[in-house]
Design a protein around this motif. Sequence first.
Motif, PDB file in Angstrom:
ATOM      1  N   CYS A   1     -24.578 -12.776  80.827  1.00 25.35           N
ATOM      2  CA  CYS A   1     -24.964 -11.967  79.671  1.00 25.35           C
ATOM      3  C   CYS A   1     -23.910 -12.050  78.572  1.00 25.35           C
ATOM      4  O   CYS A   1     -22.750 -12.396  78.821  1.00 25.35           O
ATOM      5  N   ILE A   2     -24.333 -11.716  77.378  1.00 26.47           N
ATOM      6  CA  ILE A   2     -23.432 -11.706  76.237  1.00 26.47           C
ATOM      7  C   ILE A   2     -23.537 -10.357  75.535  1.00 26.47           C
ATOM      8  O   ILE A   2     -24.616  -9.771  75.436  1.00 26.47           O
ATOM      9  N   ALA A   3     -22.394  -9.851  75.094  1.00 32.86           N
ATOM     10  CA  ALA A   3     -22.349  -8.658  74.253  1.00 32.86           C
ATOM     11  C   ALA A   3     -21.955  -9.101  72.857  1.00 32.86           C
ATOM     12  O   ALA A   3     -21.087  -9.968  72.689  1.00 32.86           O
ATOM     13  N   GLU A   4     -22.589  -8.520  71.858  1.00 34.52           N
ATOM     14  CA  GLU A   4     -22.320  -8.905  70.472  1.00 34.52           C
ATOM     15  C   GLU A   4     -22.308  -7.684  69.568  1.00 34.52           C
ATOM     16  O   GLU A   4     -23.083  -6.734  69.781  1.00 34.52           O
ATOM     17  N   THR A   5     -21.452  -7.725  68.566  1.00 35.39           N
ATOM     18  CA  THR A   5     -21.504  -6.693  67.546  1.00 35.39           C
ATOM     19  C   THR A   5     -22.770  -6.896  66.725  1.00 35.39           C
ATOM     20  O   THR A   5     -23.210  -8.028  66.521  1.00 35.39           O
ATOM     21  N   PRO A   6     -23.396  -5.826  66.248  1.00 37.76           N
ATOM     22  CA  PRO A   6     -24.655  -5.971  65.510  1.00 37.76           C
ATOM     23  C   PRO A   6     -24.439  -6.542  64.114  1.00 37.76           C
ATOM     24  O   PRO A   6     -23.346  -6.456  63.542  1.00 37.76           O
ATOM     25  N   LEU A   7     -25.494  -7.150  63.589  1.00 39.77           N
ATOM     26  CA  LEU A   7     -25.505  -7.668  62.231  1.00 39.77           C
ATOM     27  C   LEU A   7     -26.458  -6.806  61.404  1.00 39.77           C
ATOM     28  O   LEU A   7     -27.527  -6.424  61.874  1.00 39.77           O
ATOM     29  N   TYR A   8     -26.071  -6.528  60.173  1.00 37.91           N
ATOM     30  CA  TYR A   8     -26.876  -5.667  59.315  1.00 37.91           C
ATOM     31  C   TYR A   8     -27.199  -6.383  58.010  1.00 37.91           C
ATOM     32  O   TYR A   8     -26.599  -7.403  57.669  1.00 37.91           O
ATOM     33  N   GLY A   9     -28.141  -5.814  57.280  1.00 45.23           N
ATOM     34  CA  GLY A   9     -28.496  -6.353  55.980  1.00 45.23           C
ATOM     35  C   GLY A   9     -29.886  -6.940  55.968  1.00 45.23           C
ATOM     36  O   GLY A   9     -30.665  -6.785  56.910  1.00 45.23           O
ATOM     37  N   ARG A  10     -30.195  -7.626  54.885  1.00 46.82           N
ATOM     38  CA  ARG A  10     -31.488  -8.286  54.764  1.00 46.82           C
ATOM     39  C   ARG A  10     -31.561  -9.477  55.703  1.00 46.82           C
ATOM     40  O   ARG A  10     -30.594 -10.220  55.853  1.00 46.82           O
ATOM     41  N   GLN A  11     -32.711  -9.649  56.334  1.00 45.36           N
ATOM     42  CA  GLN A  11     -32.885 -10.764  57.253  1.00 45.36           C
ATOM     43  C   GLN A  11     -33.649 -11.887  56.558  1.00 45.36           C
ATOM     44  O   GLN A  11     -34.635 -11.655  55.861  1.00 45.36           O
ATOM     45  N   CYS A  12     -33.150 -13.089  56.736  1.00 51.46           N
ATOM     46  CA  CYS A  12     -33.750 -14.249  56.099  1.00 51.46           C
ATOM     47  C   CYS A  12     -33.694 -15.427  57.060  1.00 51.46           C
ATOM     48  O   CYS A  12     -32.750 -15.566  57.840  1.00 51.46           O
ATOM     49  N   THR A  13     -34.714 -16.277  57.034  1.00 57.67           N
ATOM     50  CA  THR A  13     -34.803 -17.409  57.949  1.00 57.67           C
ATOM     51  C   THR A  13     -34.890 -18.720  57.182  1.00 57.67           C
ATOM     52  O   THR A  13     -35.665 -18.833  56.226  1.00 57.67           O
ATOM     53  N   LEU A  14     -34.079 -19.688  57.601  1.00 55.86           N
ATOM     54  CA  LEU A  14     -34.179 -21.037  57.073  1.00 55.86           C
ATOM     55  C   LEU A  14     -35.043 -21.871  58.007  1.00 55.86           C
ATOM     56  O   LEU A  14     -34.829 -21.883  59.217  1.00 55.86           O
ATOM     57  N   GLU A  15     -36.011 -22.557  57.443  1.00 56.80           N
ATOM     58  CA  GLU A  15     -36.860 -23.462  58.202  1.00 56.80           C
ATOM     59  C   GLU A  15     -36.520 -24.889  57.794  1.00 56.80           C
ATOM     60  O   GLU A  15     -36.392 -25.187  56.604  1.00 56.80           O
ATOM     61  N   GLY A  16     -36.356 -25.773  58.784  1.00 57.13           N
ATOM     62  CA  GLY A  16     -36.002 -27.135  58.441  1.00 57.13           C
ATOM     63  C   GLY A  16     -36.182 -28.096  59.596  1.00 57.13           C
ATOM     64  O   GLY A  16     -36.758 -27.752  60.635  1.00 57.13           O
ATOM     65  N   TYR A  17     -35.688 -29.304  59.405  1.00 57.23           N
ATOM     66  CA  TYR A  17     -35.758 -30.325  60.452  1.00 57.23           C
ATOM     67  C   TYR A  17     -34.589 -31.288  60.278  1.00 57.23           C
ATOM     68  O   TYR A  17     -33.947 -31.351  59.212  1.00 57.23           O
ATOM     69  N   VAL A  18     -34.303 -32.034  61.333  1.00 62.11           N
ATOM     70  CA  VAL A  18     -33.321 -33.110  61.295  1.00 62.11           C
ATOM     71  C   VAL A  18     -34.046 -34.397  61.674  1.00 62.11           C
ATOM     72  O   VAL A  18     -34.737 -34.444  62.694  1.00 62.11           O
ATOM     73  N   TYR A  19     -33.893 -35.429  60.861  1.00 59.85           N
ATOM     74  CA  TYR A  19     -34.530 -36.705  61.154  1.00 59.85           C
ATOM     75  C   TYR A  19     -33.527 -37.820  60.886  1.00 59.85           C
ATOM     76  O   TYR A  19     -33.006 -37.940  59.776  1.00 59.85           O
ATOM     77  N   ASN A  20     -33.238 -38.591  61.940  1.00 62.68           N
ATOM     78  CA  ASN A  20     -32.250 -39.674  61.834  1.00 62.68           C
ATOM     79  C   ASN A  20     -30.929 -39.187  61.251  1.00 62.68           C
ATOM     80  O   ASN A  20     -30.316 -39.842  60.408  1.00 62.68           O
ATOM     81  N   GLY A  21     -30.506 -38.005  61.703  1.00 64.78           N
ATOM     82  CA  GLY A  21     -29.212 -37.479  61.313  1.00 64.78           C
ATOM     83  C   GLY A  21     -29.168 -36.748  59.988  1.00 64.78           C
ATOM     84  O   GLY A  21     -28.141 -36.171  59.626  1.00 64.78           O
ATOM     85  N   LYS A  22     -30.269 -36.733  59.242  1.00 63.86           N
ATOM     86  CA  LYS A  22     -30.299 -36.058  57.948  1.00 63.86           C
ATOM     87  C   LYS A  22     -30.955 -34.691  58.094  1.00 63.86           C
ATOM     88  O   LYS A  22     -32.093 -34.584  58.566  1.00 63.86           O
ATOM     89  N   VAL A  23     -30.223 -33.642  57.688  1.00 60.34           N
ATOM     90  CA  VAL A  23     -30.701 -32.269  57.820  1.00 60.34           C
ATOM     91  C   VAL A  23     -31.423 -31.867  56.538  1.00 60.34           C
ATOM     92  O   VAL A  23     -30.875 -31.982  55.442  1.00 60.34           O
ATOM     93  N   LYS A  24     -32.649 -31.387  56.673  1.00 61.75           N
ATOM     94  CA  LYS A  24     -33.453 -30.974  55.522  1.00 61.75           C
ATOM     95  C   LYS A  24     -33.946 -29.554  55.728  1.00 61.75           C
ATOM     96  O   LYS A  24     -34.627 -29.260  56.720  1.00 61.75           O
ATOM     97  N   VAL A  25     -33.613 -28.656  54.811  1.00 61.96           N
ATOM     98  CA  VAL A  25     -34.169 -27.299  54.803  1.00 61.96           C
ATOM     99  C   VAL A  25     -35.321 -27.290  53.810  1.00 61.96           C
ATOM    100  O   VAL A  25     -35.141 -27.601  52.633  1.00 61.96           O
ATOM    101  N   TYR A  26     -36.516 -26.952  54.274  1.00 60.32           N
ATOM    102  CA  TYR A  26     -37.685 -27.008  53.396  1.00 60.32           C
ATOM    103  C   TYR A  26     -38.247 -25.627  53.064  1.00 60.32           C
ATOM    104  O   TYR A  26     -39.194 -25.519  52.274  1.00 60.32           O
ATOM    105  N   GLY A  27     -37.681 -24.572  53.646  1.00 63.94           N
ATOM    106  CA  GLY A  27     -38.185 -23.246  53.339  1.00 63.94           C
ATOM    107  C   GLY A  27     -37.153 -22.155  53.603  1.00 63.94           C
ATOM    108  O   GLY A  27     -36.458 -22.194  54.615  1.00 63.94           O
ATOM    109  N   VAL A  28     -37.043 -21.218  52.674  1.00 60.54           N
ATOM    110  CA  VAL A  28     -36.199 -20.032  52.854  1.00 60.54           C
ATOM    111  C   VAL A  28     -37.135 -18.830  52.802  1.00 60.54           C
ATOM    112  O   VAL A  28     -37.770 -18.574  51.781  1.00 60.54           O
TER     113      VAL A  28
END
Length: 260
Positions: free
Chosen positions: A180-207
């Motif tokens: 198990c892991i214990a962690e301090t909580p994170l606060y604030g607005r939550q946001c997710t990055l959506e993306g993919y990696v192809y042949n070593g190149k990282v692409k974020v296509y949605g925030v």
Amino acid sequence: MPAAEGCVFHSAIDIDEMRHVDKFDVDKLLSVAENRMRAVEGGPAGVITYFDFPAQDMVPILASRMGLPGPSFESVLKCEHKYWSRLEQQKVISKHIPAFYAFDPFDEDIFDSINMPFPFWIKPFRSFRSFLAFEIENRGQFEATLEEIRESIDFIHKPFMQLLQDQNLPADITQMKESCIAETPLYGRQCTLEGYVYNGKVKVYGVVDSVRDQHFSSFSRYEYPSSLPKWVQKKMMKVCKRFIKSIGLDNSAFNAEFFL
């Protein structure tokens, strides 16, 4: 997705073979999935999943066995294994992660070793849908929660660790007595990055903004595009790309959650 019209999808594992089961036999699931994939006329072009454990952990193994594009098992586990992921994040983005501590829920007097101010979260190394994840606000709650964790943690943790050991991952991860892991909580607005990696190149296509209920902590809805300032979005992308590249994740989709 329009491109899906040109694809034929075959079920390697049915959802009922993974959901509402008494235990996970991952070796059997891998064998069944591989046999069904090899039975596809002309062979499959790829392997994907929409389900979490154990399917998400099986995809890189099946891709490797079938010679298909896909991420390495180790890079996937550096995302899925909560403690290992934090260790890897600590190496490259240490200013952007919570304090964390690995512990064995079966140890006596483990509470004093954690040494974190209230509140803090405890959760298994591998889980899904918040299984055995608890926000701890006092010692009494911690002790009561341990009983539930001790009773149920082997349901996922035991087959998960067996899978790691079978794949010859580092012994300092596969031989840990902690689960198990214990962690301090994170606060604030939550946001997710959506993306993919192809042949070593990282692409974020949605925030995408993850909006919670005004009066409760429950998730309410997604909002796209994000209303965050562009400079904040760019900083998130920079942090995310740095971590993705550091663990060698490739030929894979990903999402990364942030609190700001």
